[in-house]
Structure formats: structure tokens, C-alpha cells
Motif scaffolding. Sequence first.
Motif, PDB file in Angstrom:
ATOM      1  N   GLY A  15       1.261  -0.040 -15.379  1.00  0.00           N
ATOM      2  CA  GLY A  15      -0.129   0.101 -15.812  1.00  0.00           C
ATOM      3  C   GLY A  15      -0.494  -0.945 -16.846  1.00  0.00           C
TER       4      GLY A  15
ATOM      5  N   LEU B 236       0.789  -1.236   0.000  1.00  0.00           N
ATOM      6  CA  LEU B 236       0.000   0.000   0.000  1.00  0.00           C
ATOM      7  C   LEU B 236       0.821   1.287   0.000  1.00  0.00           C
ATOM      8  CD1 LEU B 236      -2.938   0.739  -0.177  1.00  0.00           C
ATOM      9  CD2 LEU B 236      -3.049   0.771   2.304  1.00  0.00           C
TER      10      LEU B 236
ATOM     11  N   TRP C  50       1.982   1.939  -3.635  1.00  0.00           N
ATOM     12  CA  TRP C  50       1.014   1.692  -4.705  1.00  0.00           C
ATOM     13  C   TRP C  50       0.890   2.860  -5.682  1.00  0.00           C
ATOM     14  CZ3 TRP C  50      -0.809  -2.352  -6.852  1.00  0.00           C
ATOM     15  CH2 TRP C  50      -1.898  -2.262  -7.697  1.00  0.00           C
ATOM     16  N   ASN C  51       0.780   4.087  -5.194  1.00  0.00           N
ATOM     17  CA  ASN C  51       0.618   5.236  -6.095  1.00  0.00           C
ATOM     18  C   ASN C  51       1.835   5.421  -6.993  1.00  0.00           C
ATOM     19  OD1 ASN C  51      -1.977   5.953  -5.387  1.00  0.00           O
ATOM     20  ND2 ASN C  51      -1.288   7.233  -3.683  1.00  0.00           N
ATOM     21  N   ARG C  52       3.009   5.223  -6.448  1.00  0.00           N
ATOM     22  CA  ARG C  52       4.219   5.346  -7.262  1.00  0.00           C
ATOM     23  C   ARG C  52       4.271   4.216  -8.294  1.00  0.00           C
ATOM     24  NH1 ARG C  52      10.019   4.593  -4.945  1.00  0.00           N
ATOM     25  NH2 ARG C  52       8.703   3.958  -3.228  1.00  0.00           N
TER      26      ARG C  52
ATOM     27  N   ARG D 267       1.721   2.638  -9.661  1.00  0.00           N
ATOM     28  CA  ARG D 267       0.709   2.857 -10.695  1.00  0.00           C
ATOM     29  C   ARG D 267       1.144   3.884 -11.732  1.00  0.00           C
ATOM     30  NH1 ARG D 267      -4.830   4.226  -8.057  1.00  0.00           N
ATOM     31  NH2 ARG D 267      -5.004   5.130 -10.112  1.00  0.00           N
ATOM     32  N   SER D 268       2.014   4.795 -11.358  1.00  0.00           N
ATOM     33  CA  SER D 268       2.432   5.837 -12.289  1.00  0.00           C
ATOM     34  C   SER D 268       3.489   5.363 -13.287  1.00  0.00           C
ATOM     35  CB  SER D 268       2.956   7.044 -11.518  1.00  0.00           C
ATOM     36  OG  SER D 268       4.148   6.707 -10.830  1.00  0.00           O
TER      37      SER D 268
END
Length: 101
Positions: A34, A21, A24-26, A28-29
Motif C-alpha cells: 500500500g 489481476l 491484486w487483492n492479496r 493490496r492488503s
Amino acid sequence: MAALALVAVFLPGFLLLLGVLPFWNRFRSVPWAGAFMRGANAAVVGILAAALYDPVFVSAVVDVASLSLAVVCFVLLLAWRTPPWAVVLVGAAGGVLLGMF
């Protein structure tokens, strides 16, 4: 014993979620990540469709009446946007009626 089985099934995924968690944002970028997630999503949809077809559809749809019930439930879900719980009730009642005849 059931509580132990429940923990044994769900704890690894929960721990993995907690570990991933923060990143996760890093993740996804990143462009390849993706593409990886879209491919994994498509693979899961394919596996679920195969699992629905082989044991469920092949054994449950045995004649025109059961095929008609399946099509009615499908149309209720997709075209008329009927709530899933109502479609389950329609399918169950239709299955009972088909079993009586």
C-alpha cells in the motif's frame, strides 16, 4: 500498420494486467505494498505536473491575457465543477479570440 502499432503499444500492459489481476487483492492488503502504491501514485502526479508545466504552460502562457484564460479555465474546472468538455470549448474559444487580437 496503425493496427499493428496499436497492438504493440497496448498488448504488454493488457497482458500484465491479466497476469497480476488474480493476485491484486492479496497484494493490496500487504502494508508495504500500500505504501508502495501511494508513493508510485505521488510520483506519477509529479511527473504529469512537470510534463504539463514545461512544454505546455511555458509555451502557451506568454502574456497576461493567456494567463487569464488559463486561470478562468482552472476556476471553471475546480471551483464551479464545469464539465471538462465545456472547459475545453471555453478554452478553445478563448484561444481563438486571443489569436484574433
